[in-house]
Design an enzyme around this catalytic site. Structure first.
Site, PDB file in Angstrom:
ATOM      1  N   GLY A 323       0.839  -1.197   0.000  1.00 18.83           N
ATOM      2  CA  GLY A 323       0.000   0.000   0.000  1.00 18.83           C
ATOM      3  C   GLY A 323       0.868   1.239   0.000  1.00 18.83           C
ATOM      4  O   GLY A 323       1.964   1.255  -0.581  1.00 18.83           O
ATOM      5  N   SER A 324       0.408   2.254   0.704  1.00 19.31           N
ATOM      6  CA  SER A 324       1.088   3.552   0.648  1.00 19.31           C
ATOM      7  C   SER A 324       2.468   3.532   1.299  1.00 19.31           C
ATOM      8  O   SER A 324       3.262   4.451   1.107  1.00 19.31           O
ATOM      9  CB  SER A 324       0.232   4.603   1.340  1.00 19.31           C
ATOM     10  N   THR A 325       2.785   2.489   2.084  1.00 24.73           N
ATOM     11  CA  THR A 325       4.126   2.449   2.675  1.00 24.73           C
ATOM     12  C   THR A 325       5.183   2.295   1.589  1.00 24.73           C
ATOM     13  O   THR A 325       6.371   2.460   1.833  1.00 24.73           O
ATOM     14  CB  THR A 325       4.263   1.282   3.684  1.00 24.73           C
TER      15      THR A 325
END
Lengths: 634, 378
Positions: A323-325
Site C-alpha cells: 500500500g502507501s508504505t
C-alpha cells in the site's frame, strides 16, 4: 614255545606302542597347532569379536544449548523431567506396583495398558517408562515411599522448556522427535537414532539445530549373552550444545505481543544500524511447549483451522501489498531517475484518468495542489500515479530491490518469503501479457502485483532511516562458544551504501516526518510527544479486494462495515527518533482497516517502548557463561 | 596256574603294594584335576560352590575307588573281564527299556539314588574284555580273520546299542577304543586299512539314516560361521573364547566370553575354551603337557608289564583317555563335530570322572602287577 610266542607278542606290542604313541603325538601336535592358529595368528580377530560380543555402545545425549535474548534472559532451556521407570524383574507383581504408584501420581497419568504391553514384550530387566513430567513434590513423595513400590526407579531426564509460551513460538520454534524424513534430510548423526532425542523442528531451534545440539557422549557398557548390562566400562561425556543469543529483547517482545492483542498481525522492530531485530511478533501464536511434549490432534486441528493462521510466521512469511508504505520507494525512484525534483507538484482532484480507466485517490474530494513532501504526508494517490507513470515500473522495481524488497533477506529462519516486485519482463514471462501503464499506476501506490513481507518493510524503513545503508536483518547476535566473526555482523562499516543520494532522501524523510508530525499528516494522531523521541513514518492501507465501480457509485463502505476477511490490511512503517534515527518498525494488522487508525498507534507505542527500554543503554550479553541445567530451574 | 618265571614273579603284600604305587602318576592326576577345580571355581564367578566343591568330593571318592581298583589282584580283573562286560551290556540294553531321558538322549539308567550311565562303564569293561580276549589269543591267531570275529562282536554290540540311544560320540569312542586294543594286539595293518576303506563309504550311506540333529551337527561343523546365531553359535563362541585368550589369556575370572555367558556349556564340554580364554595358549599347552605326561606314564607301565593282559589294559585305557582329550579339544576348536565328550579330569560331571579314575586305577594295577606272568588260556 610259549615263551617264544610271549616274546614275539611283546615285540609286536612294543612296535605298535611306538606307532600308537607317534600317532598320539601327531594328534596332540595338531591340537597345539590349532591352538597356535587361534590364539596367536588370529588372536586379534577373535579379540575383536569377543569385544563386539560384550560391548554395547550407548550414546549419551548432550544437553541442548539454550536460546536466550540479547540480555541473557532464557527463552528456551532444559528442564528436569522427573519420571518413574519400572524394571519388571524387580517386582513380583507389576499390577500391584502400578496400583501402589497410582496413589502418588495424578489419575490417568499412567497408561496401564501400554505399560503392561511393554512388560510382556520386553525382557524383564529392560526398564520401561511409566510416568513422566512429575512435579518435584510428586517425585519426592514417590521417592520417599519407594520401598513400598517394588520395581520402580526414579529417573531425571531433560525436556525442552519454553518459558514464555507462545511469545516466541515463531521465532524460537520448538523441538520434536526425529522423523523418518529428518533422518533422510539431515546430516547423519548417531544421536538422531536415539529414541528420546529431540531436534529443532522450526524457528531458531531448527535453523541452529546443529549448534544447539552438541556432540554425543559415549558410554561403553558390558553386556552378557542375554543383553543384560553388567557394568559400565568407560564413559565419555558429550559436549553440550552451544547457547544461541538472539538479538531480541524479551521485554520488548512481550510488550509488542500484548500491544497487538487479539489481532491477526505482525510487527518487526529493528536497529537501523546493526540490523538487530529487537522484536518480531506474529499473532496469534501457539504454545511451543505443546509441540515439545507432543501435541494432541485436537489442539492441532484447532491451530490449523484458525483463520488467523497462528502456525505461520506472518512477519517473514506473510506477503501483503505494501500500500502507501511503498510510496517512499516510488518517490526515490522518480527523484533518482531525474523525472521529477522535490518541488514537483501535482493537482489532486480525487482521481485521474488513464484512457477509459479512472484511478481514484483515497480522498474522494482530492487533495488539491501538492508537492512531494505533502504528497507523502497526506498519502495522495494521484500524485503517485503521476510520478509512477513518469518513472516507469522497471525503475521502481530497481529501487525496491535496493531497499530489500522483492527478495529474501536470508534471515536465520525457515519459511521466509521473497514477496514480489513486478517488472515488465516479469509480467511477460509469467503471465505472457504485456505490461499495461495502468498497472504502473497501481504499483505507484503499492497495490497491484506488489507484495512485501513485514520484515522487508522494516528493512526498507531502516535503510531509509540510516541514510541508505544496506543494513541486513539478523536474529542471532552470537553463539556462545562459536567464534564471534561467525555470527557477529555488528559493524556499520560492513553495510554497503545502497547508492541513493542524500538530496533525494531528504525530502522523502521530511515527508515521513510530516506524516506523523505535520498538521495534515495521515498519522498525526499517533505522534510521540516526548521530546527527542519523535517518530517519522508512513501509513498504508492495502486493499484486499478491488473496489468495484458499483461500490464507488453506491458509496464505499467503511471498513468496519465489511466482513473481517474483506477489510483492508492496515500498515505502518516508521522510525524514531526522527532527528537521530535508531530504530525502525513495521506493523501490519490483517484486515485492520486503515493504516492510520489501526497500525500507526501500535507502531507508535512499539517505538516508544523501544526507546524507553533502549537496548543500547543496557549491557547486552554476547558471551554467556554456560549454566548447568540445575541452575536454570531457579 | 601261577607259574614262577624269575625271582620277581611274586604277589606283593598290601603294604608293599601301597609303597610301590605309582605316586608320581597319582600326583599328575591330582594336578590335572586341580586345573579342573580351578576352572569350575572360575565358572562360578570365583566361588567353590556350587561346582568346584562337588567336583572335589567326587574326585576324592573316585580317587579312593582308583586305589581300590589298583590294589586288587590283576587276575581278579582278568577273571571278571567277561562277566563285567556282560553286566555292562545288559545295563546298556536296560537303558533302551527303562532309561530316563536326559539331554535329548536316553543315556541314563535309574538305580535308585544313582543315575548310571552304562555307556561309561562299557568303555572300561570293553577294554578289559578285549584285553582278556587278546591276552589269551596267540599271535598267529590274531592274524586269522575267524579269531577276530568274537572281539568284533564285543565291540559292535555295545556300539550299536549306544548308537540307538542315540549317542554317536560314545559309539565312535567305543569303536576307536576297541580299535586301539586290536591294533596293540597285533592285528595286521591292512585289515585296519580295509575296515576304514569300507567304513568311510558306508558312513556316507549311514549319514542318510542319522537323526536330523546329528546331520545338522555335521553340516554345521563343516561351516559353523554360516549360522552364527543358530547351530553354529556354540562353536563360533568357543573359537572366539579361544582366540581372544591370546598367548597369556585374560586372567582367572576375567574371561568375557565365559563369564558373560557367550560360551555355552562352559562347565562341561566347553571348559577347555574357558581355560584357554583365561590362561591363553600357555595354559592350554600346560594342560596338554600334563596329559602327555600321563600318557607317557601309561606307555611306560604298559612297556614294563610282563603280562599281555596288563599291556593291553594299560594302553587301551590310555587310548580311551586320549580319545576323550582329542575329541573334546578338537571339538571346541572347531576341528571335529560337536559330539558331547567331556574333557578328562576337568569337565564337571561324576560319571566320566569315575570312569577315568577307574581306568587310571587299572593302569596302576598293571604297574603293581607288572612282573606277574599270567599264562594265556586256550
Amino acid at each position: 614255545m610259549a615263551n617264544d610266542q610271549h616274546k614275539e607278542k611283546a615285540k609286536v606290542f612294543s612296535r605298535r606302542s611306538l606307532m600308537l604313541g607317534g600317532a598320539q603325538a601327531a594328534l596332540m601336535s595338531v591340537l597345539a597347532g590349532r591352538l597356535y592358529y587361534l590364539q596367536v595368528l588370529h588372536s586379534d580377530e577373535y579379540t575383536m569379536l569377543a569385544d563386539e560380543n560384550r560391548m554395547n555402545i550407548q550414546l549419551l545425549a548432550p544437553l541442548r544449548g539454550r536460546v536466550v535474548d540479547r540480555f541473557g534472559v532464557e527463552i528456551a532451556s532444559n528442564r528436569h523431567n522427573y519420571r518413574v521407570i519400572l524394571i519388571p524383574e524387580q517386582t513380583s507383581s507389576v499390577e500391584k506396583t502400578l496400583d501402589a504408584l497410582a496413589q502418588y501420581v495424578p489419575p490417568d497419568s499412567i497408561d496401564r495398558e501400554r505399560v503392561l504391553k511393554e512388560v510382556k514384550k520386553k525382557r524383564s530387566f529392560v526398564p520401561i517408562p511409566v510416568v513422566d513430567n512429575l512435579t518435584w513434590d510428586q517425585f519426592a513423595q514417590i521417592n520417599v515411599n519407594s520401598p513400598d513400590i517394588p520395581g520402580i526407579q526414579m529417573d531425571v531426564g531433560a525436556t525442552r522448556d519454553y518459558h514464555y509460551g507462545d511469545l516466541f513460538s515463531h521465532l524460537v520454534g520448538y523441538v520434536g522427535a526425529v522423523s523418518e524424513k529428518d533422518l533422510q534430510n539431515l546430516e547423519p548423526d548417531p544421536l538422531l537414532e536415539l529414541p528420546e532425542f529431540r531436534i529443532g523442528k522450526s524457528g531458531i531451534e531448527k535453523y541452529y539445530d546443529t549448534a544447539l545440539r552438541g556432540k554425543a557422549g559415549i558410554s561403553r557398557l558390558e553386556a552378557n549373552a542375554y543383553g543384560r548390562t553388567i557394568r559400565e566400562l568407560n564413559r565419555q561425556e558429550g559436549i553440550p550444545g552451544n547457547d544461541v543469543i538472539l538479538t531480541i529483547d524479551q521485554q520488548l517482545q512481550e510488550f509488542a505481543a500484548k500491544r497487538m492483542g487479539s489481532e491477526s498481525a505482525a510487527a518487526v522492530i529493528m536497529d537501523i544500524h546493526t540490523g538487530d531485530i529487537l522484536s518480531m511478533v506474529s499473532v496469534p501464536a501457539y504454545d511451543p511447549n505443546a509441540f515439545a511434549r507432543g501435541i494432541t490432534s485436537k489442539e492441532w486441528k484447532e491451530l490449523v483451522s484458525n483463520s488467523k493462521r497462528p502456525l505461520g510466521n506472518k512477519a517473514i512469511g506473510g506477503q501483503y501489498p505494501p500500500g502507501s508504505t511503498f510510496k517512499m520507494v516510488v518517490a526515490l525512484a522518480a527523484l533518482e531517475a531525474g523525472v521529477i525534483t522535490d518541488s514537483h507538484q501535482v493537482y489532486c482532484k480525487g482521481h485521474t484518468n488513464l484512457g477509459k480507466h479512472r484511478f481514484h485517490c483515497w480522498k474522494r474530494g482530492g487533495h488539491g495542489k501538492l508537492n512531494l513532501e505533502q504528497a507523502i504526508a497526506q498519502s495522495c494517490d494521484v500524485y503517485f500515479y503521476d510520478i509512477a507513470r513518469k518513472v516507469g515500473v522497471d525503475r521502481i522495481a530497481e529501487m525496491s530491490h535496493r531497499f530489500g524488497l522483492g527478495e529474501k533477506l536470508d534471515i536465520d529462519l525457515y519459511g521466509e518469503k521473497a514477496g514480489l516486485i513486478p517488472t515488465k519482463d516479469w509480467k511477460l514471462a509469467v503471465q505472457g501479457v504485456r505490461w499495461q501503464v495502468g498497472e504502473t499506476y497501481n504499483v505507484g501506490i503499492g497495490q497491484g502485483f506488489v507484495l512485501t513481507t513485514p520484515l522487508q518493510l522494516a528493512v526498507m524503513t531502516a535503510r531509509l532511516a540510516n541514510g541508505g545503508k544496506a543494513v541486513v536483518p539478523r536474529l542471532v547476535r552470537s553463539i556462545a562458544g562459536a567464534s564471534p566473526d561467525e555470527t557477529n555482523r555488528d559493524s556499520l562499516a560492513v553495510a554497503p551504501d545502497i547508492g541513493v543520494s542524500q538530496a533525494a532522501m531528504r525530502p522523502v524523510l521530511r515527508g515521513m516526518n510530516k506524516v506523523v508530525n505535520g498538521k495534515r499528516g495521515t498519522a498525526r494522531a499517533s505522534k510521540i510527544s516526548t521530546k527527542g523521541w519523535e517518530m517519522a513514518g508512513k501509513t498504508g492501507t492495502a486493499q484486499v479486494r478491488r473496489i468495484s465501480k458499483k461500490e464507488r457509485i453506491e458509496g464505499v463502505r467503511k471498513s468496519e462495515e465489511k466482513p473481517w476477511e474483506e477489510r483492508d490490511h492496515a500498515l505502518f512503517v516508521g522510525y524514531a527518533p526522527y532527528n537521530d534515527p535508531r530504530y525502525a518498525v513495521a506493523v501490519i494488522i490483517e484486515h485492520g482497516g486503515s493504516g492510520s487508525k489501526a497500525a500507526a498507534p501500535i507502531a507508535r507505542d512499539l517505538l516508544q517502548e523501544t526507546l524507553r527500554l533502549d537496548p543500547l543503554r543496557r549491557p547486552s550479553l554476547d558471551v554467556l557463561a554456560r549454566r548447568i541445567p540445575g541452575e536454570s530451574d531457579a | 596256574m601261577l607259574r614262577e618265571l624269575g625271582a620277581k614273579n611274586v604277589q606283593l603284600p598290601l603294604s608293599q603294594k601301597l609303597w610301590d604305587l605309582n605316586w608320581g602318576f597319582v600326583l599328575l592326576i591330582c594336578a590335572t584335576a586341580s586345573v579342573g577345580f580351578l576352572m569350575l571355581y572360575s565358572a562360578a564367578g570365583g566361588n567353590l560352590d556350587p561346582w568346584a566343591s562337588r567336583q572335589m568330593i567326587r574326585f576324592g571318592a573316585g580317587l579312593a575307588l582308583m586305589f581300590f581298583v589298583a590294589l586288587v589282584d590283576i587276575r581278579v580283573w582278568l577273571n571278571l573281564a567277561y562277566p563285567l562286560y556282560a553286566v555292562a551290556l545288559i545295563l546298556l540294553g536296560a537303558v533302551e527299556v527303562m532309561g530316563v531321558v536326559g539331554m535329548g538322549a536316553k543315556r541314563w539308567v535309574d538305580l535308585g539314588p544313582f543315575q548310571l550311565q552304562p555307556s561309561e562303564i562299557m568303555k572300561i569293561t570293553l577294554i578289559m574284555a578285549l584285553a582278556r580276549y587278546f591276552h589269551n589269543l596267540g599271535l598267529e591267531d590274531t592274524r586269522r580273520i575267524q579269531w577276530l570275529i568274537p572281539p568284533l562282536i564285543l565291540v559292535m554290540a555295545p556300539a550299536a546299542l549306544v548308537l540307538r540311544q542315540p549317542d554317536l560320540g560314545t559309539a565312535l569312542l567305543l569303536i576307536a577304543g576297541g580299535g586301539i586294543v586290536f591294533f596293540m594286539a597285533g592285528v595286521s595293518l591292512w585289515k585296519f586299512g580295509a575296515v576304514i576303506g569300507i567304513a568311510i563309504p558306508s558312513a556316507f550311506f549311514a549319514y542318510q539314516f542319522l537323526h536330523e540333529y546329528q546331520q545338522k551337527r555335521i553340516l554345521t561343523f563343516l561351516n559353523p560361521e554360516n549360522d552364527p546365531l543358530g547351530a553354529g553359535y556354540h562353536i563360533l563362541q568357543s573359537k572366539i573364547a579361544l582366540g581372544s585368550g591370546g598367548v597369556f589369556g585374560k586372567g582367572l575370572l576375567q574371561g568375557t566370553q565365559s563369564h558373560l555367558n557367550y560360551l555355552p556349556e562352559m562347565r562341561t564340554d566347553f571348559i577347555f575354551s574357558m581355560l584357554a580364554e583365561e590362561f591363553g595358549m600357555v595354559g592350554g599347552l600346560l594342560l596338554f603337557a600334563l596329559y602327555i605326561l600321563l600318557a607317557l606314564y601309561a606307555y611306560a607301565i604298559a612297556y614294563r608289564s610282563r603280562n599281555h593282559f596288563g599291556k593291553l589294559l594299560a594302553t587301551g585305557m590310555n587310548g580311551i583317555f586320549f580319545l576323550y582329550i582329542f575329541i573334546n579339544v578338537a571339538m571346541v576348536m572347531g576341528l571335529v563335530p560337536v559330539v558331547g565328550v567331556p574333557l578328562p579330569l576337568i569337565s564337571y560331571g561324576g560319571t566320566a570322572m569315575l570312569t577315568l579314575l577307574i581306568g587310571f586305577g587299572l593302569i596302576m594295577n598293571v604297574y603293581l602287577h607288572r612282573d606277574l606272568d599270567i599264562p594265556g588260556k586256550r
